[in-house]
Design an enzyme around this catalytic site. Sequence first.
Site, PDB file in Angstrom:
ATOM      1  N   ARG A  99      56.401  25.616  60.232  1.00 51.22           N
ATOM      2  CA  ARG A  99      57.786  25.120  60.209  1.00 51.22           C
ATOM      3  C   ARG A  99      58.064  24.186  61.374  1.00 51.22           C
ATOM      4  NH1 ARG A  99      57.723  30.222  58.510  1.00 51.22           N
ATOM      5  NH2 ARG A  99      58.113  31.068  60.572  1.00 51.22           N
ATOM      6  N   GLU A 157      55.453  38.786  66.919  1.00 49.54           N
ATOM      7  CA  GLU A 157      56.357  39.871  66.532  1.00 49.54           C
ATOM      8  C   GLU A 157      55.685  40.672  65.406  1.00 49.54           C
ATOM      9  OE1 GLU A 157      60.070  38.434  65.039  1.00 49.54           O
ATOM     10  OE2 GLU A 157      61.023  40.392  65.094  1.00 49.54           O
TER      11      GLU A 157
HETATM   12  P1  AMP Z   1      56.989  34.501  68.850  1.00 47.59           P
HETATM   13  O1  AMP Z   1      55.605  34.063  69.235  1.00 47.59           O
HETATM   14  O2  AMP Z   1      57.138  35.970  68.752  1.00 47.59           O
HETATM   15  O3  AMP Z   1      58.049  33.858  69.727  1.00 47.59           O
HETATM   16  O4  AMP Z   1      57.215  34.000  67.365  1.00 47.59           O
HETATM   17  C1  AMP Z   1      57.503  32.693  67.120  1.00 47.59           C
HETATM   18  C2  AMP Z   1      56.826  32.179  65.897  1.00 47.59           C
HETATM   19  O5  AMP Z   1      56.798  33.134  64.829  1.00 47.59           O
HETATM   20  C3  AMP Z   1      57.587  30.982  65.390  1.00 47.59           C
HETATM   21  O6  AMP Z   1      56.649  30.024  64.969  1.00 47.59           O
HETATM   22  C4  AMP Z   1      58.414  31.527  64.254  1.00 47.59           C
HETATM   23  O7  AMP Z   1      58.372  30.627  63.185  1.00 47.59           O
HETATM   24  C5  AMP Z   1      57.775  32.838  63.862  1.00 47.59           C
HETATM   25  N1  AMP Z   1      58.701  33.968  63.857  1.00 47.59           N
HETATM   26  C6  AMP Z   1      58.649  35.049  64.645  1.00 47.59           C
HETATM   27  N2  AMP Z   1      59.610  35.925  64.358  1.00 47.59           N
HETATM   28  C7  AMP Z   1      60.321  35.371  63.371  1.00 47.59           C
HETATM   29  C8  AMP Z   1      61.471  35.797  62.628  1.00 47.59           C
HETATM   30  N3  AMP Z   1      62.088  36.969  62.866  1.00 47.59           N
HETATM   31  N4  AMP Z   1      61.946  34.971  61.675  1.00 47.59           N
HETATM   32  C9  AMP Z   1      61.331  33.784  61.437  1.00 47.59           C
HETATM   33  N5  AMP Z   1      60.249  33.342  62.094  1.00 47.59           N
HETATM   34  C10 AMP Z   1      59.736  34.129  63.042  1.00 47.59           C
END
Ligand code: AMP
Length: 188
Positions: free
Chosen positions: A76, A113
């Site tokens: 995205r 996550e």
């Molecule tokens: P993080 O590394 O945990 O900050 O996760 C960020 C990446 O995972 C981004 O590229 C987001 O597109 C995706 N992502 C993580 N959690 C979510 C969520 N709750 N909703 C949508 N995308 C998420």
Amino acid sequence: MGADVAKLLTALVRDVPDYPSPGILFKDITPVLADPGAFAAVVDALVDKHHAGAGDPADSGGNVGNIDKVVGIEARGFILAAPVAYHLGAGFVPMRKKGKLPYATFQSSYDLEYGSATIEVHRDAFQPGERVLVVDDVLATGGTAAAAIDLIEQCGAQLAGLSFLLELTALSGRQKLPGADIHTLLRV
Ligand code: AMP
């Protein structure tokens, strides 16, 4: 502008419970992308922050200045980073999941996550010292963004800032990004 974009995002981002795994509330930005006015407003808001001379004292780090390259993180992030790069007169650089880039790469692994992952960038994606802006849809735990910074540094370039549509504040992603200039259009 800031309040309007936040309102648009609040209205249009769709919460999808238990995707891609139980307990995750997925923030689906496709309704924002599909709405011509909202998509334009979001891209404009991301661009405005990073035009030379821009700077919001409310954001950590202040003025960002000129950007040489804009990074989009698969998948995205690509959709948002490409028009931002175009408007800033910067180059676009993809960071992709392991095994997707054809040429020699640097790699960085991190926890998500939901699960763990490795992202890569072409070794020649940046010139030494170039100023790089990272754009993604959601700042969650900050692991992806920290890996992106690691890749920029492995290439000898420098982080100018990080921009996100949404910041999930409960996950404290900023703690993994000390000293970074972080700009988010909506904190939830
Ligand atoms: P993080 O590394 O945990 O900050 O996760 C960020 C990446 O995972 C981004 O590229 C987001 O597109 C995706 N992502 C993580 N959690 C979510 C969520 N709750 N909703 C949508 N995308 C998420």
